[in-house]
Design a protein around this motif. Structure first.
Motif, mmCIF file in Angstrom:
data_model
loop_
_atom_site.group_PDB
_atom_site.id
_atom_site.type_symbol
_atom_site.label_atom_id
_atom_site.label_comp_id
_atom_site.label_asym_id
_atom_site.label_seq_id
_atom_site.Cartn_x
_atom_site.Cartn_y
_atom_site.Cartn_z
ATOM 1 N N VAL A 167 0.867 -1.186 0.000
ATOM 2 C CA VAL A 167 0.000 0.000 0.000
ATOM 3 C C VAL A 167 0.902 1.233 0.000
ATOM 4 O O VAL A 167 2.050 1.180 0.442
ATOM 5 C CB VAL A 167 -0.959 0.016 1.202
ATOM 6 N N ALA A 168 0.360 2.334 -0.478
ATOM 7 C CA ALA A 168 1.210 3.500 -0.727
ATOM 8 C C ALA A 168 1.525 4.325 0.515
ATOM 9 O O ALA A 168 2.632 4.857 0.644
ATOM 10 C CB ALA A 168 0.547 4.395 -1.771
ATOM 11 N N HIS A 169 0.558 4.435 1.414
ATOM 12 C CA HIS A 169 0.737 5.386 2.512
ATOM 13 C C HIS A 169 1.066 4.737 3.856
ATOM 14 O O HIS A 169 2.063 5.088 4.482
ATOM 15 C CB HIS A 169 -0.522 6.261 2.658
ATOM 16 N N SER A 170 0.242 3.811 4.297
ATOM 17 C CA SER A 170 0.517 3.172 5.596
ATOM 18 C C SER A 170 -0.136 1.801 5.659
ATOM 19 O O SER A 170 -1.045 1.494 4.881
ATOM 20 C CB SER A 170 0.017 4.052 6.749
ATOM 21 N N SER A 171 0.351 0.999 6.595
ATOM 22 C CA SER A 171 -0.155 -0.372 6.728
ATOM 23 C C SER A 171 0.030 -0.833 8.172
ATOM 24 O O SER A 171 0.826 -0.265 8.927
ATOM 25 C CB SER A 171 0.605 -1.297 5.781
ATOM 26 N N VAL A 172 -0.703 -1.876 8.521
ATOM 27 C CA VAL A 172 -0.517 -2.480 9.849
ATOM 28 C C VAL A 172 0.619 -3.492 9.792
ATOM 29 O O VAL A 172 1.073 -3.998 10.828
ATOM 30 C CB VAL A 172 -1.810 -3.161 10.357
ATOM 31 N N TYR A 173 1.096 -3.783 8.566
ATOM 32 C CA TYR A 173 2.133 -4.803 8.392
ATOM 33 C C TYR A 173 3.464 -4.160 7.982
ATOM 34 O O TYR A 173 3.501 -3.090 7.367
ATOM 35 C CB TYR A 173 1.703 -5.837 7.348
ATOM 36 N N ALA A 174 4.532 -4.849 8.303
ATOM 37 C CA ALA A 174 5.871 -4.367 7.954
ATOM 38 C C ALA A 174 6.013 -4.243 6.440
ATOM 39 O O ALA A 174 5.341 -4.953 5.680
ATOM 40 C CB ALA A 174 6.924 -5.334 8.492
ATOM 41 N N ASN A 175 6.887 -3.350 6.002
ATOM 42 C CA ASN A 175 7.170 -3.117 4.577
ATOM 43 C C ASN A 175 5.935 -2.682 3.796
ATOM 44 O O ASN A 175 5.858 -2.873 2.581
ATOM 45 C CB ASN A 175 7.788 -4.365 3.930
ATOM 46 N N LEU A 176 4.948 -2.123 4.514
ATOM 47 C CA LEU A 176 3.713 -1.610 3.889
ATOM 48 C C LEU A 176 2.981 -2.678 3.083
ATOM 49 O O LEU A 176 2.335 -2.390 2.068
ATOM 50 C CB LEU A 176 4.028 -0.407 2.983
#
Length: 656
Positions: A167-176
């Motif tokens: 994903v481009a902006h943020s994620s709950v997972y490492a490395n987006l």
């Protein structure tokens, strides 16, 4: 009747004045109307900008609607970008963080650092979302493209691009990532499929991270295997190290630590007969350096090159201004050290200087010099140099002077004086001394004055015509100067009086009988009058007399310039005075009466009359006369006894 007629005559005048007033007011009103300013649009000046973004496929609504001032402050004629808010705060004023996916714990670095414009063009673009590049090209601005275009490319990356997994902006997972590994991979790869099971030897790898063995983007190896893969992995022989896939604990290893590695790797070959072993190797902790499955570095190393070594040897991580090429280039640490074991201390591949000479062969030639630096002769390179690099020129372990003081401890105290030679002050011993070997004594880079001329070239040129000091012309700088430091101005070895007298001993012959001594001579300040090196004048004088003397005798200079000067005082002080010492008072060349008699003839009638018949031998000329200058034509002193001025001596004296 007359008064009435006068009033009637004034009415036309009043009417005329009123009419003019109305006309003036109407003119003022029209002028004010003309002075009103029309608002100027941004595009009136920024024409190139308007032309550029008028043709883009996707245009920011603020640009399209010409609402520049929603983001910018007007700047007038000053060409300056002034935004209403800093960083991302300007963007999030319209784009709520939760709506554009910024409410997750793992945030894309450009956004975290307040730089939305790293990826987005704030005005418009031919790519969606105002991206600066289409598809993956936007990502390649920061991420090196080559890493994603190797021989074998992951299919989702080829077909859907980076956003297939990220994903481009943020994620709950490492490395987006869009979901956690391995669930993300299993979205495409069927864990129950025959091909999947066969490729993994029927091991339940779906419970593990795929990136342990595979590069998720691209690779040179088949099946996206990392740069170096353990042969059992690439050959499908996982059971070489692990329990069979059908066992209750399939991922359990068949032996512990180094015993497992010994099944394939010959320990004797790895040590090469070396008794000095690398601590992880000695303790059987192979996994401190190697990955058991696959790695992006060669030889299954968990990190490439020096990065691996620096995980433990953090003190060598720098930064360093003077880098050792052997460390920073080529094989890095392995240029000098063995990886597993060595017959030499510190896992070195060769002993002492022999290791250094493998690269620095030319330096070894210094061993043939007449004078060889003892540490260099003993092969003790590390006495002075840090083999890994340092923040000092030449990879010195410390400032050069501190390194030298390590052996030359007496010099450290001797060099801390009021006047220090600049190379010593700058800690550049190498400006004068060779570090390894020299054909000259004391490891000097050149002999005698040839050494000094490197810095003092202009000073060392003899003057012609003129006078050159003999030690100076013969290059005997050290006959007067200390090479390192001195407590005496000019870095001379002794007080000037003592130093100069070693050659000019004749000056002190009459010192015992002297009644007067010149202050600079008495104070040992010879250079107040003489140049120690060269001069255009005789006797190395700094200036001609009387100008030389006037540098100190400023009161006399004023009198000579403002009053009637005595001819010798105006022309040459040495007519009456000696420069160093004298048997007479005030440094005069001979007894006063005899000296004055050389110009003034005491036997002449005019002299006898002027002095009332008193014998010259009975008088002290300086009792009445100023020897340098006076306002009186006869050089009488400024304050004179009135009877004396009137030549009426008998008012006080009895004639005999």
């Amino acid at each position: 009747m007359v008064m009435a007629m006068t009033r009637n005559n004034r009415r036309p005048i009043y009417l005329l004045v009123a009419l003019l007033a109305v006309i003036c007011l109407s003119c003022v009103g029209s002028a004010e109307a003309a002075m009103k300013f029309a608002k100027k649009e941004c595009s009136d000046c920024h024409k190139k900008f308007e032309d550029k973004y008028a043709s883009v496929k996707y245009s920011h609504s603020m640009v399209k609607d010409k609402k520049c001032e929603d983001c910018h402050l007007r700047h007038g004629i000053v060409p300056q970008l002034i935004l209403k808010k800093d960083g991302n705060a300007l963007c999030t004023g319209c784009h709520a963080p939760d709506k554009i996916g910024l409410d997750k714990p793992k945030v894309h670095t450009p956004i975290k650092t307040g730089k939305c414009t790293t990826c987005h063009n704030p005005h418009g673009s031919d790519a969606k979302f105002f991206l600066k590049g289409a598809g993956n090209e936007a990502c390649y601005q920061c991420h090196k493209k080559a890493a994603f275009e190797k021989k074998v490319v992951h299919k989702p990356l080829l077909e859907k691009g980076c956003r297939a997994c990220h994903v481009a902006h943020s994620s709950v997972y490492a490395n987006l990532l869009t979901s956690e590994e391995p669930a993300l991979c299993l979205g495409c790869h069927d864990k129950g499929g025959g091909a999947f099971k066969k490729a993994h030897g029927n091991y339940t790898v779906e419970q593990k991270k795929c990136t342990m063995c595979h590069d998720p983007h691209s690779a040179e190896q088949p099946k996206l295997l990392k740069v170096s893969a353990h042969p059992p992995i690439s050959g499908g022989g996982c059971d070489s190290c692990h329990s069979p896939a059908s066992s209750p604990k399939p991922f359990e290893v068949t032996a512990k630590k180094v015993e497992l590695c010994k099944q394939c790797h010959d320990m004797a070959a790895l040590t090469g007969g070396g008794m000095v072993e690398h601590l992880p190797f000695k303790d059987g902790n192979c996994l401190m350096c190697h990955d058991p499955h696959a790695a992006q570095a060669s030889k299954l190393l968990v990190q490439e090159g020096n990065k691996l070594c620096l995980t433990c040897h953090k003190q060598l991580s720098g930064p360093m201004t003077s880098k050792h090429a052997a460390v920073s280039q080529g094989k890095g640490c392995l240029s000098c050290h063995k990886a597993h074991a060595s017959t030499k201390k510190k896992l070195l591949i060769a002993e002492g200087a022999d290791l250094c000479y493998s690269c620095h062969a030319k330096v070894k030639d210094a061993m043939k010099s007449k004078e060889v630096h003892p540490p260099f002769a003993g092969g003790e390179c590390v006495s002075c140099h840090d083999p890994h690099g340092s923040n000092f020129p030449g990879m010195m372990k410390d400032r050069m002077d501190n390194v030298c003081f390590g052996c030359h401890s007496d010099a450290e105290a001797n060099f801390k004086k009021n006047y220090t030679h600049k190379p010593v002050l700058d800690a550049t011993c190498g400006a004068c001394h060779q570090a390894h070997g020299s054909e000259n004594k004391k490891l000097l880079t050149a002999q005698g004055s040839k050494l000094c001329v490197k810095c003092h070239g202009e000073l060392m040129k003899p003057v012609n015509p003129g006078t050159n000091h003999v030690p100076f012309t013969e290059g005997e700088c050290l006959s007067c100067h200390d090479a390192h430091a001195s407590n005496i101005r000019g870095m001379v070895t002794k007080n000037e009086a003592v130093l100069c007298a070693t050659c000019h001993s004749d000056l002190n012959k009459n010192a015992k009988d002297a009644k007067s001594t010149h202050a600079p001579y008495a104070d040992g300040d010879c250079t107040k009058c003489h140049s120690p090196h060269k001069a255009k004048l005789n006797k190395l004088l700094l200036a001609q007399s009387p100008d030389l003397c006037f540098n100190c005798h400023k009161t006399i200079k004023t009198k000579v310039n403002t009053e009637k000067p005595h001819s010798p005082a105006q022309k040459d002080c040495s007519t009456c005075h000696l420069p160093h010492l004298s048997k007479e008072k005030k440094l005069i060349v001979e007894p006063l009466q005899a000296m004055c008699a050389e110009c003034h003839e005491p036997g002449k009638p005019g002299f006898i009359k002027a002095h009332l018949g008193i014998k010259a031998s009975d008088m002290d000329c300086m009792t009445c006369h100023d020897p340098h200058a006076s306002k009186d034509p006869k050089f009488f002193k400024n304050v004179v006894h009135p009877p004396f001025a009137g030549r009426t001596c008998d008012d006080c004296h009895i004639k005999q």
